[in-house]
Design a protein around this motif. Sequence first.
Motif, mmCIF file in Angstrom:
data_model
loop_
_atom_site.group_PDB
_atom_site.id
_atom_site.type_symbol
_atom_site.label_atom_id
_atom_site.label_comp_id
_atom_site.label_asym_id
_atom_site.label_seq_id
_atom_site.Cartn_x
_atom_site.Cartn_y
_atom_site.Cartn_z
ATOM 1 N N VAL A 1 9.447 2.482 3.807
ATOM 2 C CA VAL A 1 10.280 1.494 3.115
ATOM 3 C C VAL A 1 11.456 2.175 2.424
ATOM 4 O O VAL A 1 12.601 1.705 2.512
ATOM 5 N N ARG A 2 11.212 3.264 1.759
ATOM 6 C CA ARG A 2 12.288 3.952 1.050
ATOM 7 C C ARG A 2 13.330 4.512 2.014
ATOM 8 O O ARG A 2 14.518 4.550 1.706
ATOM 9 N N SER A 3 12.884 4.929 3.188
ATOM 10 C CA SER A 3 13.829 5.443 4.175
ATOM 11 C C SER A 3 14.756 4.349 4.684
ATOM 12 O O SER A 3 15.923 4.607 4.999
ATOM 13 N N LEU A 4 14.245 3.130 4.759
ATOM 14 C CA LEU A 4 15.033 2.017 5.271
ATOM 15 C C LEU A 4 15.778 1.251 4.175
ATOM 16 O O LEU A 4 16.601 0.393 4.484
ATOM 17 N N GLY B 1 0.830 -1.182 0.000
ATOM 18 C CA GLY B 1 0.000 0.000 0.000
ATOM 19 C C GLY B 1 0.870 1.240 0.000
ATOM 20 O O GLY B 1 1.993 1.234 0.529
ATOM 21 N N GLY B 2 0.373 2.310 -0.596
ATOM 22 C CA GLY B 2 1.149 3.539 -0.661
ATOM 23 C C GLY B 2 1.501 4.099 0.700
ATOM 24 O O GLY B 2 2.482 4.837 0.843
ATOM 25 N N ALA B 3 0.737 3.732 1.716
ATOM 26 C CA ALA B 3 0.980 4.248 3.063
ATOM 27 C C ALA B 3 2.377 3.916 3.577
ATOM 28 O O ALA B 3 2.947 4.655 4.379
ATOM 29 N N ARG C 1 13.970 -10.224 7.119
ATOM 30 C CA ARG C 1 14.878 -9.199 7.632
ATOM 31 C C ARG C 1 14.300 -7.804 7.414
ATOM 32 O O ARG C 1 14.434 -6.931 8.279
ATOM 33 N N LEU C 2 13.666 -7.571 6.270
ATOM 34 C CA LEU C 2 13.047 -6.261 6.040
ATOM 35 C C LEU C 2 11.913 -6.023 7.035
ATOM 36 O O LEU C 2 11.772 -4.926 7.576
ATOM 37 N N ILE C 3 11.125 -7.057 7.292
ATOM 38 C CA ILE C 3 10.051 -6.920 8.278
ATOM 39 C C ILE C 3 10.635 -6.556 9.641
ATOM 40 O O ILE C 3 10.100 -5.706 10.361
ATOM 41 N N ALA C 4 11.752 -7.192 9.988
ATOM 42 C CA ALA C 4 12.408 -6.891 11.266
ATOM 43 C C ALA C 4 12.846 -5.427 11.326
ATOM 44 O O ALA C 4 12.687 -4.756 12.361
ATOM 45 N N LEU C 5 13.379 -4.906 10.228
ATOM 46 C CA LEU C 5 13.787 -3.504 10.184
ATOM 47 C C LEU C 5 12.581 -2.576 10.310
ATOM 48 O O LEU C 5 12.625 -1.570 11.020
#
Length: 236
Positions: A16-19, A9-11, A211-215
């Motif tokens: 995501v882009r920051s991480l 979702g765009g929200a 790993r992305l979910i963890a971040l």
Amino acid sequence: MKTLNILSGGAAQGLVRSLAPAFEAETGLSIAGDFGAVGAMADKLRTGAATDIVILTAALIAKLADEGLVLRSSITDIGRVETALAVRAGDPLVSANDAASLRAALLAADAIFVPDTKASTAGIHVGRVLAQLDIADVVADRLKIFPNGTTAMRHLAESGDRRPIGCTQSTEIISTKGIVLSGSLPPECGLATMYTAAIPTQASSASQAQRLIALLTSPETSALRSQTGFVSGLTS
């Protein structure tokens, strides 16, 4: 470079882009994929789009788990996002403390920029609010509807209308240049939506997706979540 494919979702796009730089430095994977209306993203997963992680509303993720499309064990809440008002940078802020003042603000606008009113979380809610305020027919010709909130906000920033206003999720407002978060919707018209991540059953990079979910959910990134518009302690 290899990629981790995402449907979101765009929200969650700003977060995501920051991480993404930290994730890429750690895993060697860049993040690629689509951000848009949650209904459209879910349909892409259903039609076989190659995806390693999905970030959608909690309710929609639960449906996808019931359909066997995401791993139930991977489901993780990221945080809630409010639907809010936006104006162009430099325009007077618009506040709405109750339904009557929100109705007046929308009627005063000569253009109302919103995301997809049939497939996006905020857009569907805007449609309900307009009906609740009994102004749907009055403002129908002022609605500027775009595929997702980010696109709607970009067009708001570029608008040549005299008194435009936008309504979408706060994260999409905060991450768009040229507009500012003007205020929340009043409680009787508000919406705070839980966004949730999950790994598709057919993911090819499940460990990296985890790993992305963890971040995204780490205590260390709580300040970043707040900066990008995720909030805690709200109910939908």
